[in-house]
Each structure stands twice: as C-alpha cells, then as structure tokens.
Design an enzyme around this catalytic site. Structure first.
Site, PDB file in Angstrom:
ATOM      1  N   SER A  95       0.801  -1.226   0.000  1.00 22.81           N
ATOM      2  CA  SER A  95       0.000   0.000   0.000  1.00 22.81           C
ATOM      3  C   SER A  95       0.828   1.267   0.000  1.00 22.81           C
ATOM      4  O   SER A  95       0.312   2.342  -0.309  1.00 22.81           O
ATOM      5  CB  SER A  95      -0.940   0.018   1.213  1.00 22.81           C
ATOM      6  OG  SER A  95      -0.195   0.108   2.419  1.00 22.81           O
ATOM      7  N   LYS A 165       0.641   4.723   6.894  1.00 22.10           N
ATOM      8  CA  LYS A 165       0.137   5.543   5.790  1.00 22.10           C
ATOM      9  C   LYS A 165       0.803   6.912   5.851  1.00 22.10           C
ATOM     10  O   LYS A 165       1.523   7.247   6.792  1.00 22.10           O
ATOM     11  CB  LYS A 165      -1.390   5.728   5.887  1.00 22.10           C
ATOM     12  CG  LYS A 165      -2.198   4.444   5.986  1.00 22.10           C
ATOM     13  CD  LYS A 165      -2.156   3.619   4.707  1.00 22.10           C
ATOM     14  CE  LYS A 165      -2.975   2.335   4.854  1.00 22.10           C
ATOM     15  NZ  LYS A 165      -2.817   1.435   3.679  1.00 22.10           N
TER      16      LYS A 165
END
Length: 310
Positions: A95, A165
C-alpha cells in the site's frame, strides 16, 4: 673497708639505651608521647601487610558469571528503547509503494509524541487500527522466539494490528480529490509525483470530499492509491475515515532493512507550499483581533472620560 664502698674490680654501669639505635633511644626517653600513637606506629606495618595479602588474594569475577547480568541489562535497555524511543515495524503490504516495499523494516520515532508533538502533513506514520480497518486481514501466529524478540523490540511485532500511511491533512484542514485528481488541501493542489506510485492516479478509484478534518484527527492515504485501503475506504466508520492522533504510534523516519534499501523518509516539498496553512494561519490572526478589541474599547473610554468637563 667502709660500708657501701665499691671494690676496684667492679665494672662501671652501662648507660640506659646502650646498644640501641639513637632513634630507639629517643623513643624510649619520651614518655610524653601518647600511648595510642605509639601503638598505632607499631601496628601500622602489620596492617599494611595484612591489607597487602587481601589485595593480592582478590580475583576478578569470571566472565561467565557476569554474562547473565550483562544480558539482563541489555534486554532492559532494549525494552526501554522500544517503549519510549524507537521501535521497528515490518511493512506487510504494497500500500505504500514505491516509498516502502513489502518486507521493509522501518524505524518509528516514539519519543516526540511524549512531548506533545502531533503528526504533520506529509509524514509517514504508524497507527493502531482505529476500529474495523483490519478486520479482513488475518494476523499471523508468531512462534515463541518471535514473541520474545518483538516484546523487547528487536524485531517487529506480528500480533499488533498497526497500519502505516502518509498524513495528507490534519485537524482543521479541508481535503478533497475529484475525478482523477489532484488531491487538494485547503484548496491547494498537491504535487505528488515524488511519492505516489507511478501508474496510480491521485484519487485512485475513490474520489472523495470535500471533507473537513476534525480537531486532533488526521486524514491518511497510502502512496499506492490503487492498492491502499486508507481513509477513503472507511468513511462509513467512526471518524468518517479520519484517525485520532491518540492512535498514532509515531513517525517512520528511516528504512533500516534491508541494507540496500536504507534511506530516510522526509516530508515532500509540496506540503510546504505557500497557502496550504491558510486555515491554520487564520486562527492566530483571529485570536489577535479578539484580544485587541477590549484594549481599544478601554483606551477609547479612558480618552472620552478625560475630555468630559467636570
């Protein structure tokens, strides 16, 4: 012969101290010298001799006896470092490509949050699952050795449900991404070519917003926008996709492993562009204005009072 007279054959009496050294004689003719001092002088050589025997007889402790102590100290220091300073985390997915690859080990700064530091735009952060983000991801079962090493911080934990993230917006910001992008923060378009996966569009397949990020929360997105279940995909949960700053473990500041992947994780320049902090800059101005109003009114009333005839 008179009584008490000496015969001529008698030898003369020897003087006191005859045959002794002058130093010994001197000591014997000074009765004023304290007894304690005389005894200390006589006992000093014996004490020095005894002390010398003890010193010579003392042996250093064997290394194998000190080894458990050294290991215990090392483990304690490692645990303290993991808890308060730095912790290693493993990247389990794609990701964050191409910034981070699957299998990378990153070091996370856990110290600055203890001093009130909050996540900033552009930082790569590790945070606990806010609730429902990782329900679909199975957690691997670590072996006993992995549990011990992860407990003291010598390897990433396999049991903790953490995510990594990039922070796109912070409390007070408005963030949006329409169509194919770009992502806008407080109306300013982000130039994300330096970190977004080359084949991905800024919005991925999930346009969103505009969304107002509440105070003490952050909006996060993965750098691989087509392969990241980030804030865009959890707007139906508590927080509308945002993450509480209390869930943030810390900022990832470097890739530590493998060696050929070593690099730092700086904040991209696009987050420093003029105007992106417009919403935050307005707050001090508003506070300054609010503080100035009472002062102006007080001064005006005082001048009016001085001009009024009595």
């Amino acid at each position: 012969m008179a009584v008490g007279a000496r015969s001529g054959t008698e030898e003369p009496e020897e003087p006191a101290g005859h045959g002794e050294s002058p130093q010994a004689a001197t000591r014997s003719v000074h009765p004023s010298q304290p007894r304690s001092q005389r005894s200390a002088q006589s006992e000093q050589p014996a004490a020095e001799e005894e002390s010398g025997r003890v010193t010579k007889g003392k042996k250093p402790r064997a290394f194998w006896k000190e080894l458990p102590i050294l290991i215990g100290i090392a483990l304690l220091l490692a645990l303290l470092i993991k808890t308060f300073l730095v912790q290693a985390f493993s990247i389990p997915s794609d990701s964050m490509q191409n910034t981070l690859q699957r299998g990378d080990r990153v070091l996370v700064d856990k110290l600055t949050p203890w001093f009130g530091s909050k996540p900033e735009r552009g930082e790569v952060v590790v945070f606990h699952d806010p609730g429902g983000w990782l329900n679909e991801a199975p957690t691997p079962e670590p072996n006993p050795v992995q549990k011990v090493l992860s407990f003291i911080g010598l390897m990433p934990s396999a049991e903790e449900k953490d995510l990594i993230k990039r922070v796109i917006a912070v409390g007070g910001d408005t963030v949006e991404c329409q169509g194919t992008g770009p992502v806008k923060v407080n109306g300013k378009a982000l130039k994300e070519d330096s970190y977004v996966f080359p084949s991905a569009t800024p919005c991925g397949d999930r346009p969103f917003g505009p969304i107002h990020v509440p105070k003490d929360r952050i909006w996060v997105m993965g750098d691989h926008r087509d392969d990241s279940l980030d804030s865009r995909y959890h707007q139906n949960l508590k927080g509308n996709g945002t993450v509480s700053v209390n869930e943030v473990v810390g900022r990832a500041f470097t890739i530590a492993w493998p060696i050929n992947r070593w690099s730092t994780l700086p904040v991209p320049d696009t987050f420093d562009q003029p105007g992106i902090n417009k919403a935050m800059a307005a707050a001090p101005a508003a506070l300054g204005l609010a503080g100035a109003v009472p002062v102006v009114l007080w001064r005006r009333r005082r001048l009016t009072k001085e001009r009024t005839p009595r």
